[in-house]
Scaffold this motif. Structure first.
Motif, short mmCIF file in Angstrom:
data_model
loop_
_atom_site.label_atom_id
_atom_site.label_comp_id
_atom_site.label_asym_id
_atom_site.label_seq_id
_atom_site.Cartn_x
_atom_site.Cartn_y
_atom_site.Cartn_z
N LEU A 255 0.81 -1.21 0.00
CA LEU A 255 0.00 0.00 0.00
C LEU A 255 0.84 1.27 0.00
CD1 LEU A 255 -2.77 -1.08 2.54
CD2 LEU A 255 -3.07 -0.70 0.10
N ASN A 256 2.05 1.19 0.51
CA ASN A 256 2.92 2.36 0.55
C ASN A 256 3.45 2.75 -0.82
OD1 ASN A 256 2.91 3.00 3.41
ND2 ASN A 256 4.03 1.08 3.71
N SER A 257 3.23 1.91 -1.82
CA SER A 257 3.72 2.23 -3.16
C SER A 257 2.62 2.79 -4.06
CB SER A 257 4.33 0.99 -3.82
OG SER A 257 3.33 0.03 -4.12
N VAL A 258 1.38 2.81 -3.57
CA VAL A 258 0.25 3.20 -4.41
C VAL A 258 0.39 4.63 -4.92
CG1 VAL A 258 -2.24 3.68 -4.41
CG2 VAL A 258 -1.35 1.56 -3.39
N PHE A 259 0.87 5.55 -4.08
CA PHE A 259 0.87 6.96 -4.43
C PHE A 259 2.23 7.45 -4.92
CE2 PHE A 259 -2.75 6.17 -1.82
CZ PHE A 259 -3.75 6.92 -2.41
N LEU A 260 3.08 6.51 -5.28
CA LEU A 260 4.36 6.90 -5.86
C LEU A 260 4.18 7.34 -7.31
CD1 LEU A 260 6.72 4.08 -4.50
CD2 LEU A 260 6.36 6.40 -3.60
N GLN A 313 -5.10 -3.11 6.73
CA GLN A 313 -3.76 -2.59 6.48
C GLN A 313 -3.77 -1.14 6.04
OE1 GLN A 313 -1.19 -4.57 7.32
NE2 GLN A 313 0.18 -2.82 7.00
N ARG A 314 -4.88 -0.69 5.47
CA ARG A 314 -5.00 0.72 5.10
C ARG A 314 -4.93 1.61 6.33
NH1 ARG A 314 -10.20 -0.59 1.42
NH2 ARG A 314 -10.71 -1.48 3.46
N ARG A 315 -5.50 1.13 7.43
CA ARG A 315 -5.44 1.90 8.69
C ARG A 315 -4.00 2.00 9.18
NH1 ARG A 315 -4.72 4.24 12.64
NH2 ARG A 315 -6.07 4.64 14.43
N GLU A 316 -3.21 0.96 8.92
CA GLU A 316 -1.81 0.96 9.35
C GLU A 316 -0.94 1.81 8.44
OE1 GLU A 316 -0.66 -0.54 12.13
OE2 GLU A 316 -2.77 -0.99 12.56
N ASP A 317 -1.11 1.67 7.13
CA ASP A 317 -0.18 2.30 6.18
C ASP A 317 -0.61 3.68 5.73
OD1 ASP A 317 1.33 0.03 6.35
OD2 ASP A 317 0.69 -0.82 4.43
N TRP A 318 -1.91 3.97 5.75
CA TRP A 318 -2.41 5.23 5.22
C TRP A 318 -2.86 6.20 6.30
CZ3 TRP A 318 -5.79 3.12 0.58
CH2 TRP A 318 -4.94 2.68 -0.42
N VAL A 319 -2.61 5.88 7.54
CA VAL A 319 -2.91 6.79 8.65
C VAL A 319 -1.65 6.95 9.49
CG1 VAL A 319 -4.26 7.19 10.73
CG2 VAL A 319 -5.36 6.17 8.71
N GLY A 320 -1.21 8.19 9.66
CA GLY A 320 -0.06 8.47 10.49
C GLY A 320 -0.49 9.11 11.80
N SER A 321 0.44 9.21 12.74
CA SER A 321 0.11 9.82 14.03
C SER A 321 1.23 10.74 14.47
CB SER A 321 -0.13 8.75 15.10
OG SER A 321 1.02 7.95 15.28
N PHE A 322 0.85 11.81 15.14
CA PHE A 322 1.79 12.75 15.75
C PHE A 322 1.40 12.90 17.21
CE2 PHE A 322 3.33 16.90 17.06
CZ PHE A 322 4.63 16.88 16.57
N ASN A 333 -1.85 9.56 5.63
CA ASN A 333 -0.45 9.28 5.35
C ASN A 333 -0.28 8.56 4.01
OD1 ASN A 333 2.28 9.43 6.14
ND2 ASN A 333 2.25 7.33 6.89
N LYS A 334 -1.19 8.86 3.09
CA LYS A 334 -1.06 8.27 1.75
C LYS A 334 0.18 8.84 1.06
CE LYS A 334 -5.92 7.09 1.00
NZ LYS A 334 -7.16 7.32 0.23
N TYR A 335 0.40 10.14 1.24
CA TYR A 335 1.62 10.76 0.76
C TYR A 335 2.59 10.85 1.93
CZ TYR A 335 -1.51 12.00 -3.02
OH TYR A 335 -2.42 11.93 -4.05
N LYS A 336 3.85 10.56 1.69
CA LYS A 336 4.82 10.45 2.78
C LYS A 336 5.73 11.67 2.90
CE LYS A 336 3.26 6.20 2.91
NZ LYS A 336 2.21 5.79 3.87
#
Length: 464
Positions: A255-260, A313-322, A333-336
């Motif tokens: 999933l981390n490669s989708v938005f490359l 896995q979308r919740r893991e890879d496409w959501v970030g936390s601060f 967090n789709k874009y890194k």
């Protein structure tokens, strides 16, 4: 001034700026004598293609498409409850709280940016029509691209505002007094443009860059349009044609490669080249990623965060936390990349259309036709990629429950992208059931006050 076309894409942006005379409105101003004329721009294949490059570069800079705070993605996300505000910005609060007024500045920027792109498309279509200075290949390619972008832009406009002015030329005296056209007429133009684009565009991407539309991009938008028009068989047929093009498209497992940049999932992306300098990050990432306590005006809403199934896995890879001492912020967090001024290679492009949506379009279209087993198969492709258990087809499965499952997958797969959630809630009649505090008159954005003051033939949407 002598212009040497050594860097055609950079020159293209200059050409487009000259053509538009800096106008960010659908009312096109008369072009001053010192500006480059359409005869110059479309005088040969090289300059004509440079103008097309400039039109695509402008998509990164024009408000409705850029991914910034006046984009369809961001404002639609506020309206759909995808985001919760963490900063007190009145114009944003109006979208999130359904208190929009016709004077809202972000709303004006969205509207004006869209009509700016329509004007550019019209200028290009007019510039290549029966132009014997251009090769047939160039005329067809440019017309196909311009018609696709015009159709895409009108699709967004009519779904956000309802009846809107139908502008198909560059005559500013006519455009300045154009009234609103019925949404049915807008959709007729969209279908006409897309049908023509499908006939004109090649299957391949120029230079293997997915920042231009190809034939399958136009087919994918046709599938979406027919879904919205409830022409289920056509929606299924068009999405199937895209999904069968497996030599071009696939769903990456990671999933981390989708938005490359140039992802195999991408039907169409917009490049950060539009920054015009050393920045190589997307506007989406710049706006939404939170790397400081005040780094973004929004966070993901609690309703969205709580709606994911365990193990998605979308919740893991496409959501970030601060995390701060006071609280934890969750962000898309789709874009890194939040910020990068290195001037290096572009590693992320802003995603506009992608393959996962086509599976979801076909799943819904098949469900609406009662083809439940086939719809489950499509839905399971998306669920498997997300690491979820597949749905089991059986005779007790109802059409209604499967529609709910498709719409739920759309909300998790496409969150934060091009206002899909907002438009889904509206087209399915669920907005007032799902969103708190919304009235029927809030389902359409207001026609900007500035435009109504300039054009006596424009009328306002109900409730404003």
């Amino acid at each position: 001034m002598k212009i040497i076309i050594k860097y055609p894409r950079a020159v293209a942006a200059l050409l487009v700026a000259f053509l538009l005379s800096g106008c960010e409105s659908f009312v096109a101003l008369e072009v001053p004598n010192d500006r480059i004329t359409s005869t110059t721009v479309y005088g040969d294949d090289a300059t004509a293609r440079a103008a097309l490059d400039g039109m695509y570069i402008q998509l990164f800079n024009t408000a409705f498409a850029a991914g910034g705070n006046a984009s369809v993605s961001f404002l639609g996300g506020l309206s759909a409850g995808t985001y919760s505000l963490t900063s007190a910005v009145p114009d944003m609060e109006a979208f999130a709280g359904y208190q929009l007024e016709a004077s809202n500045g972000l709303n004006l920027n969205l509207w004006s940016g869209a009509y700016n792109m329509i004007y550019m498309c019209n200028a290009l279509i007019e510039g290549v029509a029966e132009n014997n200075a251009l090769s047939a290949d160039t005329r067809e390619a440019l017309e196909g691209q311009a018609r696709f972008i015009r159709a895409f832009t009108y699709f967004e406009l009519t779904n956000l505002y309802g009846d809107v002015p139908l502008i198909t030329q560059t005559n500013y005296t006519v455009n300045a007094l154009q009234p609103r056209s019925l949404q049915t007429d807008i959709y007729n133009l969209i279908l006409e443009d897309l049908t023509r684009a499908v006939a004109l565009l090649d299957n391949d991407y120029p230079d293997n860059e997915r920042t231009r539309a190809n034939r399958f991009t136009a087919l994918g938008l046709l599938a979406r349009v027919q879904l919205y028009l409830e022409n289920w068989e056509l929606a299924e047929a068009y999405s199937s044609e895209v999904l069968e093009a497996d030599e071009l498209y696939e769903l990456p497992e990671d999933l981390n490669s989708v938005f490359l940049a140039n992802s195999r999932e991408a039907l169409w992306q917009v490049s950060p080249e539009g920054w015009g300098n050393s920045f190589i990050h997307t506007r989406d990432g710049n706006l939404l990623l939170r790397i400081t306590p005040t780094g973004s005006p929004v966070e993901l809403s609690a309703d969205l965060l709580q709606s994911w199934e365990s193990g998605d896995q979308r919740r893991e890879d496409w959501v970030g936390s601060f995390i701060t001492a006071a609280q934890t912020y969750y962000y898309p967090n789709k874009y890194k990349i939040q910020y990068d001024a290195s001037g290096g290679d572009y590693t992320e492009y802003s995603m506009v259309m992608r393959l996962a949506e086509q599976y979801l379009i076909r799943a819904e279209a098949r469900t609406r036709q009662g083809k439940l087993e086939l719809a489950v198969a499509d839905l399971n492709v998306i669920r498997e990629r997300a690491g979820l258990e597949t749905l089991e087809f059986n005779t007790s499965l109802s059409q209604e429950s499967l529609i709910e499952a498709v719409l739920e997958e759309r909300s998790h797969e496409l969150f934060g992208e091009w206002g899909h959630r907002w438009l889904d809630l509206k087209r399915t009649g669920r907005a007032q059931d799902v969103l708190e505090g919304i009235e029927e008159t809030d389902l359409l954005y207001p026609i900007p006050e500035d435009e109504i003051l300039k054009n006596p033939n424009l009328t306002q949407n109900a409730g404003y």
